[in-house]
Write a protein that holds these residues in place. Structure first.
Motif, short mmCIF file in Angstrom:
data_model
loop_
_atom_site.label_atom_id
_atom_site.label_comp_id
_atom_site.label_asym_id
_atom_site.label_seq_id
_atom_site.Cartn_x
_atom_site.Cartn_y
_atom_site.Cartn_z
N UNK A 67 1.15 -1.20 0.04
CA UNK A 67 0.04 0.49 -0.09
C UNK A 67 0.53 1.01 -0.03
N UNK A 68 2.03 1.39 0.45
CA UNK A 68 3.07 2.50 0.71
C UNK A 68 3.46 2.39 -0.53
N UNK A 69 3.64 1.48 -1.33
CA UNK A 69 3.87 1.49 -2.43
C UNK A 69 3.68 2.37 -3.96
N UNK A 70 1.97 3.06 -3.77
CA UNK A 70 1.10 3.45 -4.13
C UNK A 70 0.54 3.66 -3.56
N UNK A 71 0.54 5.41 -3.06
CA UNK A 71 -0.55 5.57 -2.68
C UNK A 71 -1.84 7.27 -2.79
N UNK A 72 -1.02 7.21 -3.53
CA UNK A 72 -1.88 7.70 -5.26
C UNK A 72 -3.22 7.66 -4.51
N UNK A 73 -4.44 8.33 -5.18
CA UNK A 73 -5.90 8.00 -5.03
C UNK A 73 -6.36 8.19 -6.42
N UNK A 74 -5.78 9.05 -7.23
CA UNK A 74 -6.64 9.00 -8.57
C UNK A 74 -5.22 9.48 -9.35
N UNK A 92 -10.47 28.43 -8.37
CA UNK A 92 -11.94 27.52 -7.53
C UNK A 92 -11.54 26.45 -7.38
N UNK A 93 -10.28 25.60 -7.54
CA UNK A 93 -10.35 23.84 -7.85
C UNK A 93 -10.87 23.36 -8.59
N UNK A 94 -12.02 23.30 -8.96
CA UNK A 94 -12.82 22.95 -9.80
C UNK A 94 -11.88 21.59 -11.23
N UNK A 95 -10.64 22.85 -11.68
CA UNK A 95 -10.31 22.42 -12.81
C UNK A 95 -8.48 22.26 -12.84
N UNK A 96 -7.99 20.88 -13.24
CA UNK A 96 -6.58 20.87 -13.20
C UNK A 96 -6.14 21.28 -14.89
N UNK A 110 -11.44 18.28 -11.70
CA UNK A 110 -10.05 17.94 -10.62
C UNK A 110 -10.88 16.93 -10.02
N UNK A 111 -12.25 16.54 -10.08
CA UNK A 111 -12.99 15.75 -8.97
C UNK A 111 -12.57 14.08 -9.57
N UNK A 112 -12.98 14.00 -10.30
CA UNK A 112 -13.37 12.86 -11.29
C UNK A 112 -12.23 12.67 -11.85
N UNK A 113 -11.01 13.38 -12.16
CA UNK A 113 -9.48 13.19 -12.76
C UNK A 113 -9.85 12.73 -13.93
N UNK A 114 -11.55 12.98 -14.34
CA UNK A 114 -11.94 12.96 -16.45
C UNK A 114 -11.34 14.10 -17.24
N UNK A 370 -3.27 12.16 -7.77
CA UNK A 370 -3.91 12.83 -6.87
C UNK A 370 -3.70 11.83 -5.71
N UNK A 371 -2.91 12.90 -4.68
CA UNK A 371 -3.19 11.85 -3.36
C UNK A 371 -3.69 13.36 -1.95
N UNK A 372 -3.44 12.49 -0.84
CA UNK A 372 -4.65 12.48 -0.37
C UNK A 372 -3.26 13.34 1.26
N UNK A 373 -3.65 14.93 1.02
CA UNK A 373 -2.52 15.33 2.23
C UNK A 373 -2.57 15.30 2.99
N UNK A 374 -3.64 14.61 3.73
CA UNK A 374 -3.84 14.43 5.49
C UNK A 374 -3.55 13.25 5.88
N UNK A 375 -2.79 12.34 4.71
CA UNK A 375 -2.39 11.56 4.87
C UNK A 375 -1.22 11.32 5.33
N UNK A 376 -0.79 10.39 6.59
CA UNK A 376 0.37 10.53 7.49
C UNK A 376 0.50 12.04 8.57
#
Length: 673
Positions: A67-74, A92-96, A110-114, A370-376
């Motif tokens: 699990x540590x070897x790939x912690x990305x969400x999307x 506004x955090x909606x577009x990447x 930004x929500x779906x990564x589509x 995409x990464x969860x920045x709260x993790x850890x």
């Protein structure tokens, strides 16, 4: 004939045992190699070691490392013959927006990564990309020597400016001054000449430019208020300029370290008081802008650091390097909080969501992640956590945690995300031990004030005080049925009270100071570990002693039952942990391997693994079936005080001297959108 048959059976059994032993040794070696590879930020090597492990032996430790070897969400991959170079969020955090090596722009939800759409606007590599304030346009610079403003709604170029440079470039936008900051280099008389320019963001006119010596400009950044801008150079210099007067007011540098101090990226903190800078010499620094002092040295990367990004409140900093690893740092302390793995090649760009605790990254492996920045970063609220964190009580369902709070208070935490729920007054002295009732309604605690107290979990109100102890109370526990509590006293006795009646049930004498007391999960036993190394177990029916044994030659620090109440583990000053049969005290297993006193231990809920923590600053995971240490976690710089598996076996909580708490997740945390 019978002798021949018996011989054949013995031979076959011996061969099978030898093969099984060889497979176990192979598994242990591969796990150790994978763990070491991850410590060295070598993701690809770690994955190879993990894939080669014998499947039949894979358990908790394999799942953790995997699990540590790939912690990305999307993740999102660009076209096969293209590679992402820079990545950025809209305000506004909606577009990447992604810029690529082929001059393409990709827009992602930004929500779906589509993918929303992609377009081609440059005839060369896109070096940098930034959104306009409204998010309707992006600004890009490219190896085709142009700076472009592109309207995403109209899908057309608004303006294009010739930059008069030939090298890799960087841009930043300041909405207050309506300005585009640009940095790169050109050649004059066969000599490199750094160039910093400012363009009008509306019309693309060059407003100001300066030559900057014989070094390439690698990264440029505005402070949020537009008053200052900074840039990095290939010789390790970071000049700070006043935007209004267009003069240098300060200069930071990496020249005191060693060669290869190329500045790869820099970032102003959200409050504008600090500047983070990363370089090719694998070091990062955080400077105080006002005093010019180095606040933090970020040491831990083994390869050039290519990107740096603050989170929204400036409490955490992220740095990404050439190995594809991302590090999360505590800005106030400089402590490394976590490492993120998942990219297979170097990371070229990162950005933080302006609306969520998400980090995005772009890599030469052709992916954006995409990464969860709260993790850890659980349990890091310093106002709720005491440095004297000798208490860590986890409830039955692993939803609540109780720890010491500051100034002798008690803090209740949400165990799932590590955020504080409430804080209330405890004793006049520090809390020494605590437990949570099985129905979560009550918290019992004791301290050196020779008193035991119960609080209501809901509001922190005192439920009852339990007296009668003549000396200090140092350990306490709830009976699982919720009708009794027990406490250990330095007078050499174990006390039991009826909770509702507030009356003593029994006082049990032991041979020395009882250092740890525990009821078994099924409620049938009460056990005490003592300073002279003796282990006591009583039946709770009438509190008759079941057995007493010399479990260790030195002090027992902590005892814990298995979830089925059949085993009890003791952790001792003699550098060992031992597992005993709860019914008769028979020694089932001795765990040797720590280099210093073992301070704590915990069974996994399925009773296949135990974790031990030691004053050697190491946590070890043991396979009970094969009686081997399968993983050593040496992520700590202080003695380990508590190790606790969650009820679902997915997490391992670790606390250390100094109040540090770390959470290991066995499986990747997937967020729902």
């Amino acid at each position: 004939m019978k002798r021949i048959y018996a011989f054949l059976v013995l031979l076959l059994t011996s061969n099978l045992f030898a093969q099984s032993n060889d497979l176990l040794n192979s598994y242990l070696a591969h796990i150790a190699a994978a763990n070491l590879s991850l410590k060295q930020n070598n993701l690809q090597e770690a994955k190879i070691w993990l894939l080669k492990t014998p499947v039949s032996f894979r358990g908790w430790e394999w799942d953790l490392l995997n699990s540590i070897s790939d912690q990305s969400i999307k993740s999102f991959s660009v076209d096969e013959y293209d590679t992402p170079t820079k990545i950025t969020y809209s305000n506004d955090g909606r577009i990447i927006a992604i810029g690529t090596t082929n001059g393409n722009i990709y827009l992602l939800n930004a929500s779906t990564f589509e993918k929303i759409y992609s377009t081609h606007i440059h005839q060369g590599v896109i070096y940098d990309i930034k959104f306009s304030e409204t998010g309707e346009e992006v600004y890009t610079c490219s190896s085709d020597t142009t700076l472009v403003k592109y309207n995403l709604l109209q899908k057309k170029v608004i303006w294009s400016a010739f930059t008069e440079t030939i090298g890799k470039a960087s841009i930043d936008i300041n909405y207050i001054n309506n300005a585009v900051l640009f940095g790169s280099f050109n050649k004059k008389d066969e000599k490199t000449n750094g160039v910093v320019s400012i363009f009008d963001a509306q019309k693309g006119r060059k407003l100001w430019s300066t030559d900057y010596g014989g070094e390439e400009i690698t990264s440029v950044r505005f402070r949020k208020d537009g008053k200052y801008f900074a840039f990095g150079t290939t010789n390790g210099q970071i000049p700070i300029w006043d935007f209004g007067i267009k003069q240098r007011v300060r200069n930071f540098d990496f020249s005191d370290l060693f060669n290869n101090s190329v500045i790869n990226d820099l970032a102003f903190s959200p409050n504008g008081l600090m500047l983070s800078v990363v370089s090719s010499n694998s070091f990062g620094r955080i400077w105080d802008l006002q005093s010019g002092k180095i606040l933090r040295e970020l040491v831990g990367h083994s390869q050039p650091i290519l990107s740096t990004t603050f989170n929204n409140d400036g409490t955490k900093l992220f740095t990404a390097d050439q190995t594809g690893s991302i590090f999360m740092w505590n800005v106030s302390t400089g402590q490394l909080l976590n490492k993120y793995f998942g990219h297979k090649e170097k990371i070229t760009s990162t950005d933080f969501s302006p609306t969520e605790d998400f980090l995005i990254s772009a890599s030469d492996d052709k992916s954006v992640r995409l990464w969860n920045a709260k993790s850890g970063s659980e349990f890091t609220n310093s106002s709720m956590l005491s440095a004297k964190n000798n208490v860590f009580a986890l409830n039955k369902n692993s939803t609540l945690v109780v720890t010491n709070g500051n100034e002798s208070s008690i803090t209740v935490w949400d165990a799932k995300n590590g955020s504080p729920i409430k804080n209330f007054s405890g004793f006049t002295n520090d809390l020494l031990s605590a437990d949570i009732s099985d129905d979560d309604s009550l918290i019992v605690g004791c301290s050196s004030t020779n008193s035991v107290r119960i609080w209501k979990t809901k509001n922190g109100e005192i439920f009852n005080d339990y007296t009668g102890i003549s000396e200090n109370a140092i350990s306490c526990d709830f009976h699982p049925a919720g009708k009794m509590i027990t406490a250990a006293s330095t007078e050499g006795a174990v006390y039991i009270w009826d909770i509702s009646k507030n009356t003593p049930i029994a006082k049990l004498a032991v041979s020395s100071i009882p250092t740890s007391v525990k009821f078994s999960p099924d409620g049938k036993y009460l056990s005490a570990g003592c300073a002279d190394g003796k282990l006591f177990i009583w039946s709770t029916a009438k509190f008759q002693k079941t057995f007493e044994k010399q479990a260790h030659s030195k002090m027992i620090y902590q005892i814990n039952f298995s979830s089925d109440s059949k085993k009890i583990m003791t952790s001792s000053d003699d550098k060992t942990s031992k597992i005993h049969e709860a019914e008769n005290g028979k020694l089932a297993l001795e765990l040797k391997g720590h280099r210093d006193k073992v301070l704590c231990g915990s069974f996994s809920n399925d009773n296949t693994r135990v974790a031990t923590g030691s004053a050697d600053n190491i946590v070890k995971i043991w396979d009970l079936k094969n009686k081997e240490c399968v993983l050593s976690l040496n992520d700590f710089s202080a003695p380990v005080l508590h190790v606790k598996f969650s009820a679902d076996n997915q997490k391992l909580y670790v606390t250390t001297v100094g109040g540090k708490i770390r959470v290991y997740n066995r499986t990747k945390s997937l967020l729902k959108f």
